[in-house]
Design a protein around this motif. Structure first.
Motif, PDB file in Angstrom:
ATOM      1  N   GLY A  94      10.607 -14.213   8.702  1.00 21.34           N
ATOM      2  CA  GLY A  94      10.635 -15.662   8.532  1.00 21.34           C
ATOM      3  C   GLY A  94      11.402 -16.074   7.281  1.00 21.34           C
ATOM      4  N   PHE A  95      12.368 -16.955   7.462  1.00 21.12           N
ATOM      5  CA  PHE A  95      13.224 -17.350   6.337  1.00 21.12           C
ATOM      6  C   PHE A  95      13.764 -18.765   6.493  1.00 21.12           C
ATOM      7  N   GLN A  96      14.328 -19.058   7.657  1.00 20.68           N
ATOM      8  CA  GLN A  96      15.140 -20.257   7.797  1.00 20.68           C
ATOM      9  C   GLN A  96      14.341 -21.534   7.562  1.00 20.68           C
ATOM     10  N   THR A  97      13.203 -21.676   8.228  1.00 21.49           N
ATOM     11  CA  THR A  97      12.422 -22.900   8.082  1.00 21.49           C
ATOM     12  C   THR A  97      11.858 -23.024   6.677  1.00 21.49           C
ATOM     13  N   GLN A  98      11.353 -21.923   6.127  1.00 15.87           N
ATOM     14  CA  GLN A  98      10.803 -21.960   4.772  1.00 15.87           C
ATOM     15  C   GLN A  98      11.862 -22.365   3.753  1.00 15.87           C
ATOM     16  N   TYR A  99      13.094 -21.919   3.970  1.00 12.72           N
ATOM     17  CA  TYR A  99      14.184 -22.246   3.045  1.00 12.72           C
ATOM     18  C   TYR A  99      14.664 -23.687   3.235  1.00 12.72           C
ATOM     19  N   ARG A 139      11.907  -1.734 -10.077  1.00 11.38           N
ATOM     20  CA  ARG A 139      11.957  -3.122 -10.553  1.00 11.38           C
ATOM     21  C   ARG A 139      11.278  -4.057  -9.549  1.00 11.38           C
ATOM     22  N   VAL A 140      11.566  -3.883  -8.259  1.00 12.71           N
ATOM     23  CA  VAL A 140      10.987  -4.801  -7.278  1.00 12.71           C
ATOM     24  C   VAL A 140       9.486  -4.570  -7.110  1.00 12.71           C
ATOM     25  N   PHE A 141       9.019  -3.328  -7.305  1.00 11.17           N
ATOM     26  CA  PHE A 141       7.582  -3.079  -7.200  1.00 11.17           C
ATOM     27  C   PHE A 141       6.815  -3.682  -8.379  1.00 11.17           C
ATOM     28  N   LYS A 142       7.495  -3.871  -9.510  1.00 16.02           N
ATOM     29  CA  LYS A 142       6.850  -4.477 -10.675  1.00 16.02           C
ATOM     30  C   LYS A 142       6.917  -5.999 -10.649  1.00 16.02           C
ATOM     31  N   ASP A 143       7.746  -6.567  -9.783  1.00 13.91           N
ATOM     32  CA  ASP A 143       7.904  -8.012  -9.730  1.00 13.91           C
ATOM     33  C   ASP A 143       6.700  -8.643  -9.025  1.00 13.91           C
ATOM     34  N   PRO A 144       5.934  -9.506  -9.697  1.00 12.64           N
ATOM     35  CA  PRO A 144       4.756 -10.114  -9.042  1.00 12.64           C
ATOM     36  C   PRO A 144       5.127 -10.992  -7.851  1.00 12.64           C
ATOM     37  N   GLU A 145       6.354 -11.536  -7.833  1.00 11.70           N
ATOM     38  CA  GLU A 145       6.756 -12.372  -6.711  1.00 11.70           C
ATOM     39  C   GLU A 145       6.880 -11.576  -5.421  1.00 11.70           C
ATOM     40  N   VAL A 146       7.145 -10.271  -5.533  1.00 10.92           N
ATOM     41  CA  VAL A 146       7.244  -9.439  -4.330  1.00 10.92           C
ATOM     42  C   VAL A 146       5.902  -9.390  -3.616  1.00 10.92           C
ATOM     43  N   MET A 147       4.833  -9.173  -4.362  1.00  8.61           N
ATOM     44  CA  MET A 147       3.503  -9.146  -3.750  1.00  8.61           C
ATOM     45  C   MET A 147       3.130 -10.509  -3.192  1.00  8.61           C
ATOM     46  N   VAL A 148       3.520 -11.587  -3.901  1.00  7.25           N
ATOM     47  CA  VAL A 148       3.260 -12.935  -3.388  1.00  7.25           C
ATOM     48  C   VAL A 148       3.983 -13.137  -2.059  1.00  7.25           C
ATOM     49  N   SER A 149       5.239 -12.699  -1.988  1.00  9.97           N
ATOM     50  CA  SER A 149       6.007 -12.873  -0.758  1.00  9.97           C
ATOM     51  C   SER A 149       5.437 -12.031   0.384  1.00  9.97           C
ATOM     52  N   VAL A 150       4.942 -10.844   0.066  1.00  8.80           N
ATOM     53  CA  VAL A 150       4.332 -10.003   1.107  1.00  8.80           C
ATOM     54  C   VAL A 150       3.077 -10.674   1.657  1.00  8.80           C
ATOM     55  N   LYS A 151       2.231 -11.188   0.767  1.00  5.53           N
ATOM     56  CA  LYS A 151       1.012 -11.873   1.212  1.00  5.53           C
ATOM     57  C   LYS A 151       1.356 -13.108   2.038  1.00  5.53           C
ATOM     58  N   ASN A 152       2.354 -13.883   1.594  1.00  4.18           N
ATOM     59  CA  ASN A 152       2.755 -15.067   2.353  1.00  4.18           C
ATOM     60  C   ASN A 152       3.309 -14.695   3.722  1.00  4.18           C
ATOM     61  N   THR A 153       4.069 -13.611   3.770  1.00  5.11           N
ATOM     62  CA  THR A 153       4.625 -13.178   5.053  1.00  5.11           C
ATOM     63  C   THR A 153       3.529 -12.729   6.006  1.00  5.11           C
ATOM     64  N   LEU A 154       2.562 -11.967   5.500  1.00  6.43           N
ATOM     65  CA  LEU A 154       1.437 -11.546   6.342  1.00  6.43           C
ATOM     66  C   LEU A 154       0.622 -12.758   6.797  1.00  6.43           C
ATOM     67  N   TYR A 155       0.438 -13.713   5.905  1.00  5.77           N
ATOM     68  CA  TYR A 155      -0.274 -14.941   6.261  1.00  5.77           C
ATOM     69  C   TYR A 155       0.485 -15.715   7.334  1.00  5.77           C
ATOM     70  N   TYR A 156       1.798 -15.781   7.184  1.00  2.00           N
ATOM     71  CA  TYR A 156       2.655 -16.453   8.163  1.00  2.00           C
ATOM     72  C   TYR A 156       2.590 -15.751   9.515  1.00  2.00           C
ATOM     73  N   MET A 157       2.608 -14.424   9.509  1.00  3.10           N
ATOM     74  CA  MET A 157       2.502 -13.661  10.761  1.00  3.10           C
ATOM     75  C   MET A 157       1.140 -13.898  11.420  1.00  3.10           C
ATOM     76  N   GLY A 158       0.079 -13.907  10.604  1.00  7.05           N
ATOM     77  CA  GLY A 158      -1.252 -14.141  11.154  1.00  7.05           C
ATOM     78  C   GLY A 158      -1.397 -15.532  11.751  1.00  7.05           C
ATOM     79  N   LEU A 159      -0.868 -16.545  11.048  1.00  9.04           N
ATOM     80  CA  LEU A 159      -0.910 -17.901  11.587  1.00  9.04           C
ATOM     81  C   LEU A 159      -0.115 -18.007  12.883  1.00  9.04           C
TER      82      LEU A 159
END
Length: 306
Positions: free
Chosen positions: A243-248, A75-95
């Motif tokens: 990363g969670f607290q500030t984004q939330y 179910r989580v692998f089919k959820d498009p938001e999971v891939m969005v969150s992974v990309k955002n997390t990698l982007y956040y780590m890179g920044l």
């Protein structure tokens, strides 16, 4: 006449005693460790174990749990938001690496080269780290406001107003800038301690040989703090991947999921959608990735002798 040699009997007190077993030798140490081990097991390893088990169940507090196998993972692998969150997390780590990782190194080197007011500079750099988060978020919301101080300065020099909190292109960058300002002081102290432990004779010899400030930094300072740079780099990767607290607190994953990180999505699954099985599956996947990073950090620590 036959002569016999009698073996003299030694008193029992003079016989060599068997050394105590190792567990008896360290029994008091084990007893003192027992409360910490019990707390560690109860509040860390037991929840991790239950999370792994729950990832194979559909959790229902009313009707009871039911085993679903790998359905939660599917179910989580089919959820498009999971891939969005992974990309955002990698982007956040890179920044975090591009914007924030080098700031404490540069400040530590600059402070170590100061001849005056070095103590004041250390305190001033560390002060943002002790600012309460509520005050921090309120302060930076005001700074990032469309009519706030930053945009006032930009307008004064001829730039357009930047919507730091509502523009998808700027929202994650704004968070990284704020967190860099708030947290670079703790890493700075580690780098500064490593720099100040370098023998001063090395710098004096370099100055006698005609090395300038950039030569001393390149050939003495940076090689000497290589171990700290590598370890803090890995620690930053581990921290930013969660990363969670500030984004939330600031944007709740917005605008339009631009700051939706992986950890924030896990919280949404668990407490917004109340799908604890899928949330556990996401947590297990994160646990595996972070475990791999921790193993790499441990191996590098041993290799460098840190």
């Amino acid at each position: 006449m036959n002569q016999t040699t009698a073996v003299p009997r030694l008193p029992l007190d003079s016989l060599p005693k068997r050394p105590p077993a190792k567990w008896k030798k360290y029994i008091w140490g084990y007893l003192f460790l027992l409360p910490a081990v019990a707390i560690f097991f109860t509040f860390l390893w037991m929840p991790i174990g239950k999370g792994i088990i729950f990832s194979f169940y559909h959790i229902d507090f009313v009707k009871g749990d039911s085993f679903v196998g790998w359905e939660n993972y599917k179910r989580v692998f089919k959820d498009p938001e999971v891939m969005v969150s992974v990309k955002n997390t990698l982007y956040y780590m890179g920044l975090g690496i591009v914007i924030g990782f080098w700031v404490p190194i540069l400040f530590a080197i600059a402070i170590s080269e100061m001849r005056r007011l070095q103590g004041f500079a250390r305190i001033a750099a560390y002060l943002p780290y002790v600012v309460p988060l509520v005050v921090l978020y309120g302060l930076w919301r005001w700074l990032y406001d469309p009519v706030g101080p930053i945009n006032a300065v930009l307008s004064h020099i001829g730039f357009d107003t930047i919507l730091f909190m509502t523009d998808k292109a700027w929202s994650m960058i704004s968070i990284v800038i704020m967190e860099t300002w708030q947290s670079f002081g703790s890493a700075l102290l580690i780098y500064l301690a490593a720099i100040l432990s370098i023998p001063r004779d090395w710098y004096e010899a370099a100055e006698i040989d005609g090395a300038g400030i950039w030569g001393r930094i390149r050939h003495i300072t940076l090689p000497a703090i290589k171990t700290q740079v590598v370890l803090l780099f890995l620690l930053q990767l581990i921290a930013t991947s969660q990363g969670f607290q500030t984004q939330y607190a600031l944007l709740d994953g917005g605008p339009n999921n631009a700051t939706l990180t992986y950890a924030l999505l896990v919280v949404r699954y668990a407490f917004t959608r109340q799908d604890y099985g899928s949330a556990s599956a996401l947590g297990v996947l994160m646990f595996l990735v972070l475990g791999l990073l921790a193993v790499i950090q441990y191996r590098i620590s041993n290799k460098e002798g840190a």
